[in-house]
Design an enzyme around this catalytic site. Structure first.
Site: not given
Length: 298
Positions: A153, A218
């Site tokens: 992430c 995303y």
């Protein structure tokens, strides 16, 4: 979405066990993730806002005098990344409106003022047995240390290669870069065109009194067998999990057992999307599950 030739999963255990041994090697290899040599496009919309009094001015890395005192205990590597990395500021429709230091983007006072929404990505990497690779964030992370989360992430940075919007190319480039930074997965094992963007979500989450997240995230999926070499500055542990093992991890987090905590963005994906998308992973139909037009506000 064909997987590469399977490698023994024993590599995972050895990668986890050798984190400490590799610390010096990573220190020698570490380079600034902001070292972009290409020119940047002009901004659409408003320009960057100035940092709060005593802090850094946007686009100019480095803390002001007040930040030096307040963040004296911050890990040196994380501190450098906080002030050198420039995140991409967006509005709620994902239009680029500026850029700001990672430090300022994660201050709760900036987030609550509505000045810190930035583009992010979350990678979900499965092996050829359709097990999901999770990581535990390192203890030195400024936001959400030692929580379990999806494979990787992070943020695309304000640089030409990571601002490309066509086919989500900029976000894919950023994901490939960061998977090497955090997990040591070389670029040849992660072709950018094999990241499958499935969706976008917008969320806000506090980490503690000072830090938090406000991201337009995303969600990228890939099925690939890879060799891991985790960076201990970024990652405390790694594990491949099947569905049942993940459900047990969720149970422990909900019950507060063994100190297990999950990142808020990972939990949002688990609760809203993951199990349905996992079906598509196993069936080889991920492309059909993609919806990049909708921005889910969670």
């Amino acid at each position: 979405m064909a997987a590469s030739a399977a490698r023994p999963l024993a590599l995972l255990a050895s990668a986890s066990a050798s984190l400490g041994v590799r610390r010096r090697a990573w220190a020698r290899l570490a380079v600034s993730s902001s070292s972009a040599g290409s020119a940047l496009p002009s901004l659409r919309g408003r320009h960057s806002f100035a940092a709060s009094a005593g802090g850094a001015v946007m686009g100019k890395p480095g803390p002001g005098p007040g930040a030096v005192d307040a963040d004296a205990g911050m890990d040196a590597v994380q501190r450098r990344l906080m002030f050198e990395d420039e995140c991409i500021l967006v509005d709620e429709q994902d239009n680029v409106i500026g850029h700001e230091s990672k430090y300022n983007c994660h201050l709760m006072d900036k987030i609550e003022a509505g000045n810190a929404l930035h583009r992010a990505f979350s990678v979900f990497l499965f092996n050829s047995k359709y097990e999901l690779l999770l990581q535990q964030r390192s203890a030195t992370k400024v936001t959400f240390p030692l929580v379990w989360t999806n494979t990787c992430c992070s943020h695309p940075l304000y640089r030409e290669s990571e601002l490309i919007e066509e086919n989500c190319a900029g976000v894919r480039n950023a994901a490939q870069r960061k998977l090497f930074d955090e997990l040591g997965i070389v670029a040849d094992e992660l072709p950018v065109d094999q990241f499958i963007p499935l969706g976008r979500m917008l969320y806000k989450a506090p980490s503690d009194g000072k830090w938090g997240e406000h991201e337009l995230d995303y969600l990228l999926f890939m099925v690939r067998d890879v060799k891991l070499n985790p960076n201990p500055e970024e990652v405390a542990d790694v594990k491949y999990m099947n569905r049942d093992q993940l459900k047990e991890l969720l149970r422990k987090a909900d019950a507060g057992e063994d100190g297990v905590k999950l990142s808020p963005w990972f939990r949002l994906v688990v609760d809203n999307f993951l199990m349905g998308w996992w079906d598509h992973v196993e069936q080889g139909t991920l492309q059909g599950a993609a919806d990049m037009k909708t921005i889910h506000k969670l």
